[in-house]
Design a protein around this motif. Structure first.
Motif, PDB file in Angstrom:
ATOM      1  N   CYS A 304      -0.799  -4.550  38.496  1.00 34.78           N
ATOM      2  CA  CYS A 304      -0.883  -3.633  36.422  1.00 34.78           C
ATOM      3  C   CYS A 304      -0.233  -5.304  36.181  1.00 34.78           C
ATOM      4  O   CYS A 304      -0.819  -5.480  34.698  1.00 34.78           O
ATOM      5  CB  CYS A 304       0.104  -2.980  36.170  1.00 34.78           C
ATOM      6  N   GLY A 305      -0.588  -6.322  36.791  1.00 39.02           N
ATOM      7  CA  GLY A 305      -0.416  -7.395  35.632  1.00 39.02           C
ATOM      8  C   GLY A 305       1.238  -7.473  35.075  1.00 39.02           C
ATOM      9  O   GLY A 305       2.057  -8.727  33.733  1.00 39.02           O
ATOM     10  N   LEU A 306       1.962  -7.304  35.593  1.00 40.30           N
ATOM     11  CA  LEU A 306       3.455  -6.440  35.596  1.00 40.30           C
ATOM     12  C   LEU A 306       4.476  -7.570  36.684  1.00 40.30           C
ATOM     13  O   LEU A 306       5.672  -6.225  35.962  1.00 40.30           O
ATOM     14  CB  LEU A 306       3.619  -5.099  34.261  1.00 40.30           C
ATOM     15  N   ALA A 307       4.466  -7.691  37.069  1.00 38.02           N
ATOM     16  CA  ALA A 307       5.484  -7.618  37.746  1.00 38.02           C
ATOM     17  C   ALA A 307       7.460  -8.870  37.632  1.00 38.02           C
ATOM     18  O   ALA A 307       7.542  -8.176  38.384  1.00 38.02           O
ATOM     19  CB  ALA A 307       4.853  -8.926  39.030  1.00 38.02           C
ATOM     20  N   GLN A 308       6.466  -8.981  36.933  1.00 42.87           N
ATOM     21  CA  GLN A 308       8.234  -8.992  35.724  1.00 42.87           C
ATOM     22  C   GLN A 308       9.099  -8.482  35.165  1.00 42.87           C
ATOM     23  O   GLN A 308      10.096  -8.158  35.137  1.00 42.87           O
ATOM     24  CB  GLN A 308       7.583 -11.086  35.081  1.00 42.87           C
ATOM     25  N   ARG A 309       8.189  -6.729  34.792  1.00 45.38           N
ATOM     26  CA  ARG A 309       8.780  -6.589  34.135  1.00 45.38           C
ATOM     27  C   ARG A 309       9.526  -5.275  35.147  1.00 45.38           C
ATOM     28  O   ARG A 309       9.265  -4.336  34.358  1.00 45.38           O
ATOM     29  CB  ARG A 309       7.780  -5.656  33.096  1.00 45.38           C
TER      30      ARG A 309
END
Length: 405
Positions: A304-309
């Motif tokens: 989802c493009g939210l790896a850091q979160r």
């Protein structure tokens, strides 16, 4: 080939999960439409045994699977163990001599037979006399019929399953009529907003979370906090030495156990313990759903493009059923937790950056495939990545519940 399989829990009177029904989802369109019932059941069997495996998808429970006349006649159920499978006979199956011979053969070999979408005027008594479970769809029958079915057909050994039970009122009604099993999503909705007091959160848990959320977390300081709580230390060793972390070497000190888990996993585990403390007396399935959502969101974060979160998404999933677990509205109960405002809004409204992935998972759980497709486009997520995350989250949840609570 993609295989989409949905599972729906089946409960007993004590609200314990005793089985799951496996449902077919078309691998190309991701819809529930079934053009070829034989192919549909074969896809379920292929997906559940060869790809997911019964053990992982069903967590040791039994599987209700629909079988058409053709599949029963050609002996397809005999390929699989009776220990894991309940053969569900569709309501439109018309018995003949060969079909009845097959059903008797299955029964003699120890298979459990269930009759789907049963109505008061079902005509085939020879099948009624043979089956072990009768399933009654509560959305397709009247309250009078639901009561009369048990009165008319009850016999020793025959169990009745109430299907499409969507609220606790439905559950209690079916239970009062004498139904033995219950299928539906009633467990995922609050019984009543009674605004009961939340069980006290242990001060040690709070201190540990403060230490974890500081700018420079310290294993030595955290170890000193664990040393004050024997019960918590026991749970820590049990969790750190479990197969969840796949290590043969057993850790023998608190600090080593903490290091093995790492700050992020310790934080998630502490939130889990807090969740468990808050939800004493509620269904274990609600806890399991919360955990599956948490892990599934964490696994899907990179796509989802939210790896850091990912850690934040984990918490969104973990606390997504707080209203059910404590019988209190989400906005009220979230006020009492040390979470960021964005995280709270994601759980309540499911619309912001952290909330949309949760909205996607809720649609997947319900089999709302049009909504799933729409959200996948919005999140730029490939639909084929959802099922593997779902299955992996089931496996992870089973291990965590076994070793960490």
């Amino acid at each position: 080939m993609l295989i989409y399989i949905a599972r729906q829990p089946i409960f007993n009177k004590a609200k314990d999960v005793v089985a799951y029904e496996l449902l077919y989802r078309d691998p190309k369109t991701q819809t529930a439409s079934i053009k070829n019932p034989d192919a549909a059941t074969n896809s379920v069997l292929m997906g559940s045994t060869l790809i997911a495996s019964f053990e992982r998808l069903l967590d040791g429970k039994r599987a209700f699977i629909n079988f058409t006349t053709n599949l029963i006649k050609d002996g397809t159920p005999l390929i699989f163990s009776s220990n894991y499978m309940i053969i569900e006979i569709l309501e439109d199956v018309v018995p003949d001599i060969f079909l009845m011979q097959r059903l008797h053969e299955l029964k003699n070999k120890g298979y459990t037979l269930a009759l789907d979408d049963f109505t008061l005027h079902y005509p085939h008594t020879e099948i009624i006399d043979l089956v072990d479970i009768i399933k009654v769809d509560f959305t397709l029958t009247t309250p009078d019929d639901q009561k009369m079915i048990i009165k008319k057909f009850k016999r020793p050994g025959l169990k009745f399953l109430a299907e499409k039970v969507e609220t606790f009122e439905d559950f209690n009604h079916a239970k009062s009529l004498g139904y033995d099993y219950f299928q539906g999503y009633f467990f995922s909705k609050p019984a009543v907003f009674s605004y009961k007091d939340i069980n006290s959160i242990d001060t040690t848990h709070v201190e540990i979370l403060k230490g974890l959320n500081s700018e420079t977390p310290n294993y030595t300081y955290l170890a000193s906090l664990f040393e004050k709580d024997i019960s918590l230390t026991y749970k820590l060793f049990r969790y750190a030495n479990s197969p969840v972390y796949g290590s043969i070497e057993q850790v023998s000190t608190i600090r080593k156990a903490l290091v093995r888990l790492g700050f992020s996993n310790i934080r998630n585990w502490m939130y889990l313990l807090i969740l468990r403390c808050m939800s004493i007396g509620q269904s274990d399935e609600s806890i399991c759903v919360s955990l599956r959502r948490a892990k599934m969101l964490e696994l899907m974060a990179p796509d989802c493009g939210l790896a850091q979160r990912a850690p934040e998404l984990f918490l969104v999933g973990l606390f997504s059923m707080l209203d059910v677990l404590v019988d209190k509205s989400l906005d009220k109960v979230l006020e009492e937790l040390p979470l960021k405002e964005e995280t709270k809004e994601a759980i309540i409204y499911k619309e912001n950056t952290l909330g949309l992935p949760l909205k996607l998972i809720l649609a997947y759980e319900k089999g709302d495939w049009d909504e799933v497709e729409k959200l996948c486009i919005q999140l730029k997520l490939k639909p084929m990545n959802i099922s593997p995350a779902y299955i992996e989250s089931i496996k992870w949840t089973s291990e965590v519940v076994k070793y960490s609570l």
